[in-house]
Enzyme design. Sequence first.
Site, PDB file in Angstrom:
ATOM      1  N   GLU A  43       0.899  -1.107   0.122  1.00 24.46           N
ATOM      2  CA  GLU A  43      -0.213  -0.009  -0.061  1.00 24.46           C
ATOM      3  C   GLU A  43       1.036   1.172  -0.138  1.00 24.46           C
ATOM      4  O   GLU A  43       1.823   1.374   0.898  1.00 24.46           O
ATOM      5  CB  GLU A  43      -1.040  -0.132   1.243  1.00 24.46           C
ATOM      6  CG  GLU A  43      -1.966   1.216   1.209  1.00 24.46           C
ATOM      7  CD  GLU A  43      -2.778   1.310   2.458  1.00 24.46           C
ATOM      8  OE1 GLU A  43      -2.553   0.366   3.318  1.00 24.46           O
ATOM      9  OE2 GLU A  43      -3.544   2.227   2.545  1.00 24.46           O
ATOM     10  N   GLU A  68       4.884   4.744   3.728  1.00 24.34           N
ATOM     11  CA  GLU A  68       4.511   6.266   3.970  1.00 24.34           C
ATOM     12  C   GLU A  68       5.432   7.105   4.221  1.00 24.34           C
ATOM     13  O   GLU A  68       6.357   6.747   5.083  1.00 24.34           O
ATOM     14  CB  GLU A  68       3.444   6.173   5.138  1.00 24.34           C
ATOM     15  CG  GLU A  68       2.882   7.454   5.670  1.00 24.34           C
ATOM     16  CD  GLU A  68       2.492   8.391   4.556  1.00 24.34           C
ATOM     17  OE1 GLU A  68       1.327   7.960   4.056  1.00 24.34           O
ATOM     18  OE2 GLU A  68       2.952   9.422   4.382  1.00 24.34           O
ATOM     19  N   ASP A  95      10.229   6.846   0.604  1.00 33.49           N
ATOM     20  CA  ASP A  95       9.738   7.301  -0.436  1.00 33.49           C
ATOM     21  C   ASP A  95       9.413   6.418  -1.678  1.00 33.49           C
ATOM     22  O   ASP A  95      10.201   5.606  -1.789  1.00 33.49           O
ATOM     23  CB  ASP A  95      10.415   8.635  -1.305  1.00 33.49           C
ATOM     24  CG  ASP A  95       9.506   9.360  -2.250  1.00 33.49           C
ATOM     25  OD1 ASP A  95       9.139  10.488  -1.771  1.00 33.49           O
ATOM     26  OD2 ASP A  95       9.186   8.847  -3.180  1.00 33.49           O
ATOM     27  N   ASP A 117      -1.778  12.144  -3.309  1.00 26.85           N
ATOM     28  CA  ASP A 117      -1.982  13.653  -3.549  1.00 26.85           C
ATOM     29  C   ASP A 117      -1.986  13.769  -5.063  1.00 26.85           C
ATOM     30  O   ASP A 117      -1.338  13.092  -6.011  1.00 26.85           O
ATOM     31  CB  ASP A 117      -0.784  14.089  -3.234  1.00 26.85           C
ATOM     32  CG  ASP A 117      -0.187  13.690  -1.873  1.00 26.85           C
ATOM     33  OD1 ASP A 117      -1.168  13.905  -0.926  1.00 26.85           O
ATOM     34  OD2 ASP A 117       0.802  13.000  -1.421  1.00 26.85           O
ATOM     35  N   ASP A 153     -10.827  10.631  -4.964  1.00 24.81           N
ATOM     36  CA  ASP A 153     -12.085  11.477  -4.883  1.00 24.81           C
ATOM     37  C   ASP A 153     -11.759  12.625  -6.058  1.00 24.81           C
ATOM     38  O   ASP A 153     -12.578  13.038  -6.428  1.00 24.81           O
ATOM     39  CB  ASP A 153     -12.087  12.325  -3.590  1.00 24.81           C
ATOM     40  CG  ASP A 153     -10.843  13.090  -3.444  1.00 24.81           C
ATOM     41  OD1 ASP A 153      -9.691  12.734  -3.217  1.00 24.81           O
ATOM     42  OD2 ASP A 153     -11.119  14.355  -3.304  1.00 24.81           O
ATOM     43  N   THR A 189     -10.972   4.225   3.337  1.00 24.19           N
ATOM     44  CA  THR A 189      -9.544   4.349   3.990  1.00 24.19           C
ATOM     45  C   THR A 189     -10.126   5.637   4.889  1.00 24.19           C
ATOM     46  O   THR A 189     -11.463   6.316   4.814  1.00 24.19           O
ATOM     47  CB  THR A 189      -8.631   5.238   2.948  1.00 24.19           C
ATOM     48  OG1 THR A 189      -9.300   6.475   2.354  1.00 24.19           O
ATOM     49  CG2 THR A 189      -8.677   4.156   1.855  1.00 24.19           C
ATOM     50  N   TYR A 191      -9.295   8.856   4.425  1.00 23.16           N
ATOM     51  CA  TYR A 191      -9.810  10.134   3.719  1.00 23.16           C
ATOM     52  C   TYR A 191     -11.213   9.552   2.990  1.00 23.16           C
ATOM     53  O   TYR A 191     -12.043  10.602   2.985  1.00 23.16           O
ATOM     54  CB  TYR A 191      -8.939  10.231   2.676  1.00 23.16           C
ATOM     55  CG  TYR A 191      -7.688  11.144   2.898  1.00 23.16           C
ATOM     56  CD1 TYR A 191      -6.833  11.058   4.042  1.00 23.16           C
ATOM     57  CD2 TYR A 191      -7.131  12.190   1.856  1.00 23.16           C
ATOM     58  CE1 TYR A 191      -5.940  12.027   4.300  1.00 23.16           C
ATOM     59  CE2 TYR A 191      -6.161  12.938   2.095  1.00 23.16           C
ATOM     60  CZ  TYR A 191      -5.347  12.823   3.395  1.00 23.16           C
ATOM     61  OH  TYR A 191      -4.554  13.687   3.760  1.00 23.16           O
ATOM     62  N   GLU A 192     -11.158   8.338   2.682  1.00 23.04           N
ATOM     63  CA  GLU A 192     -12.474   8.069   1.832  1.00 23.04           C
ATOM     64  C   GLU A 192     -13.766   8.378   2.817  1.00 23.04           C
ATOM     65  O   GLU A 192     -14.510   8.757   2.104  1.00 23.04           O
ATOM     66  CB  GLU A 192     -12.318   6.716   1.733  1.00 23.04           C
ATOM     67  CG  GLU A 192     -13.448   6.125   0.529  1.00 23.04           C
ATOM     68  CD  GLU A 192     -13.087   4.469   0.157  1.00 23.04           C
ATOM     69  OE1 GLU A 192     -12.064   4.341   0.397  1.00 23.04           O
ATOM     70  OE2 GLU A 192     -13.797   4.435  -0.878  1.00 23.04           O
TER      71      GLU A 192
HETATM   72  N1  SAH Z   1      -4.234   6.389   1.964  1.00 22.20           N
HETATM   73  C1  SAH Z   1      -4.621   7.268   2.696  1.00 22.20           C
HETATM   74  C2  SAH Z   1      -3.753   8.486   2.771  1.00 22.20           C
HETATM   75  C3  SAH Z   1      -4.068   9.417   1.707  1.00 22.20           C
HETATM   76  S1  SAH Z   1      -3.120  10.966   1.702  1.00 22.20           S
HETATM   77  C4  SAH Z   1      -6.106   7.565   3.119  1.00 22.20           C
HETATM   78  O1  SAH Z   1      -6.817   7.193   2.132  1.00 22.20           O
HETATM   79  O2  SAH Z   1      -6.431   8.095   4.071  1.00 22.20           O
HETATM   80  C5  SAH Z   1      -1.742  10.564   0.477  1.00 22.20           C
HETATM   81  C6  SAH Z   1      -0.340  10.066   1.335  1.00 22.20           C
HETATM   82  O3  SAH Z   1       0.630   9.563   0.780  1.00 22.20           O
HETATM   83  C7  SAH Z   1       0.034  11.208   2.473  1.00 22.20           C
HETATM   84  O4  SAH Z   1       0.139  10.597   3.724  1.00 22.20           O
HETATM   85  C8  SAH Z   1       1.389  11.349   1.628  1.00 22.20           C
HETATM   86  O5  SAH Z   1       2.461  11.475   2.951  1.00 22.20           O
HETATM   87  C9  SAH Z   1       1.790   9.815   1.175  1.00 22.20           C
HETATM   88  N2  SAH Z   1       2.742   9.830   0.105  1.00 22.20           N
HETATM   89  C10 SAH Z   1       2.543  10.769  -1.104  1.00 22.20           C
HETATM   90  N3  SAH Z   1       3.556  10.763  -1.958  1.00 22.20           N
HETATM   91  C11 SAH Z   1       4.255   9.602  -1.534  1.00 22.20           C
HETATM   92  C12 SAH Z   1       5.635   8.903  -1.910  1.00 22.20           C
HETATM   93  N4  SAH Z   1       6.165   9.231  -2.962  1.00 22.20           N
HETATM   94  N5  SAH Z   1       5.876   7.893  -1.115  1.00 22.20           N
HETATM   95  C13 SAH Z   1       5.460   7.544   0.054  1.00 22.20           C
HETATM   96  N6  SAH Z   1       4.381   7.988   0.310  1.00 22.20           N
HETATM   97  C14 SAH Z   1       3.741   9.130  -0.206  1.00 22.20           C
END
Ligand code: SAH
Length: 215
Positions: A43, A68, A95, A117, A153, A189, A191-192
């Site tokens: 994930e 994350e 990352d 994002d 979304d 999730t 956010y969802e």
């Molecule tokens: N999946 C979760 C969070 C969504 S926000 C949910 O749906 O609730 C997107 C998350 O992705 C953020 O916490 C951000 O830190 C992480 N993220 C974005 N780009 C990333 C990358 N290149 N590597 C690891 N994590 C990343």
Amino acid sequence: MRMRRKKHLIPRMERCGDLWVREPELSCGRWLSGRTEEELHLEIGCGKGRFTVLTAASLPSVLLVAIEKTQNVLLTAMERTEALGLSNIRFLDVDASGLASMFALGEVSRIYLNFSDPWPGQRYEKRRLTSPRFLSIYGQILRPGGEIHFKTDNRGLFDYSIAQFPAAGYDLEQVTYDLHGPGICGVMTDYEEKFHEAGTPICRCVARWRGENSR
Ligand code: SAH
């Protein structure tokens, strides 16, 4: 806005023991060795981990590696996992651009991208987790026929992504622009839940790796 670092962040992460993998390159090609799980799922951008814990609890034959890059939110996901006593989850504070050195060719069966994002605008396209650069990295670690499960979304990011997948060697399946329209579908999730409560429709698709490239 910069988030304030959580108090005692690192000691609290350390307290989660084996859940936090600090040198993931050492496990490359060996994530499932000596374990009872049969498949490896990733994930990417797990955030606070609601989806992570519920998915892992429902799939005991899967080892779920959650990635994350923000330690503050990762800690919440780790502490939730610890509290539930789930043993089939591992967390990486890395990352996603470095994944090819942490997972071997074809080692991964499925990748979840949830509410990534959107990075609107041409200038930041490369940072989107569904840009050609990232889709090529995923192709290096997914087995042929392996899947990316993508939810967002953001209609702009979704339209962009469903144009990128086929061009990068993936077949699209289960494309929907209103996942929960007919009734709640699948694990939500963090956010969802918020977007759904606010009445925002959720887009989802599955992209299946054709397996035509290699490193
Ligand atoms: N999946 C979760 C969070 C969504 S926000 C949910 O749906 O609730 C997107 C998350 O992705 C953020 O916490 C951000 O830190 C992480 N993220 C974005 N780009 C990333 C990358 N290149 N590597 C690891 N994590 C990343």
